[in-house]
Design an enzyme around this catalytic site. Sequence first.
Site, short mmCIF file in Angstrom:
data_model
loop_
_atom_site.label_atom_id
_atom_site.label_comp_id
_atom_site.label_asym_id
_atom_site.label_seq_id
_atom_site.Cartn_x
_atom_site.Cartn_y
_atom_site.Cartn_z
N ASP A 102 0.84 -1.20 0.00
CA ASP A 102 0.00 0.00 0.00
C ASP A 102 0.87 1.25 0.00
O ASP A 102 0.68 2.16 -0.80
CB ASP A 102 -0.92 -0.03 1.21
CG ASP A 102 -1.78 1.22 1.34
OD1 ASP A 102 -2.40 1.62 0.34
OD2 ASP A 102 -1.82 1.80 2.44
N ALA A 103 1.85 1.28 0.88
CA ALA A 103 2.74 2.44 0.98
C ALA A 103 3.60 2.59 -0.27
O ALA A 103 3.77 3.69 -0.81
CB ALA A 103 3.62 2.32 2.22
#
Length: 121
Positions: free
Chosen positions: A11-12
């Site tokens: 996600d990051a």
Amino acid sequence: MNGLVLAYLGDAYYELEIRRYLIESGITKLNELHKNKVKYASNESQASIINHFLETNILSEDEISAYKKGRNRTHNARKQMEMVTYQQATGFESLIGYLSLKDEPRCKYLIKLAIEFIKVR
């Protein structure tokens, strides 16, 4: 590694790559950056990207396995989102997290394909 841990990393990593892409595209207004980021990084977009990857057989068996690790570990979707969409998006993030650790050039290549897919969608 746990699929949700991979999704946490993915996600990051994916969001950073999308933000970098948008800034390099010349977008400088924060509101416009945010709107465009959502276009590329929403759960719906991520689900459509992974479905496209699966339909076009672009992923290896190891990559599909990394996707399934995140998809199958997800149990709690947000109320306004379908469970399947949430699971697919988490699986996509798991794939990105896995590749960011195992094969970063491949990860960046798939993100490039994802960007191109969303641009023409």
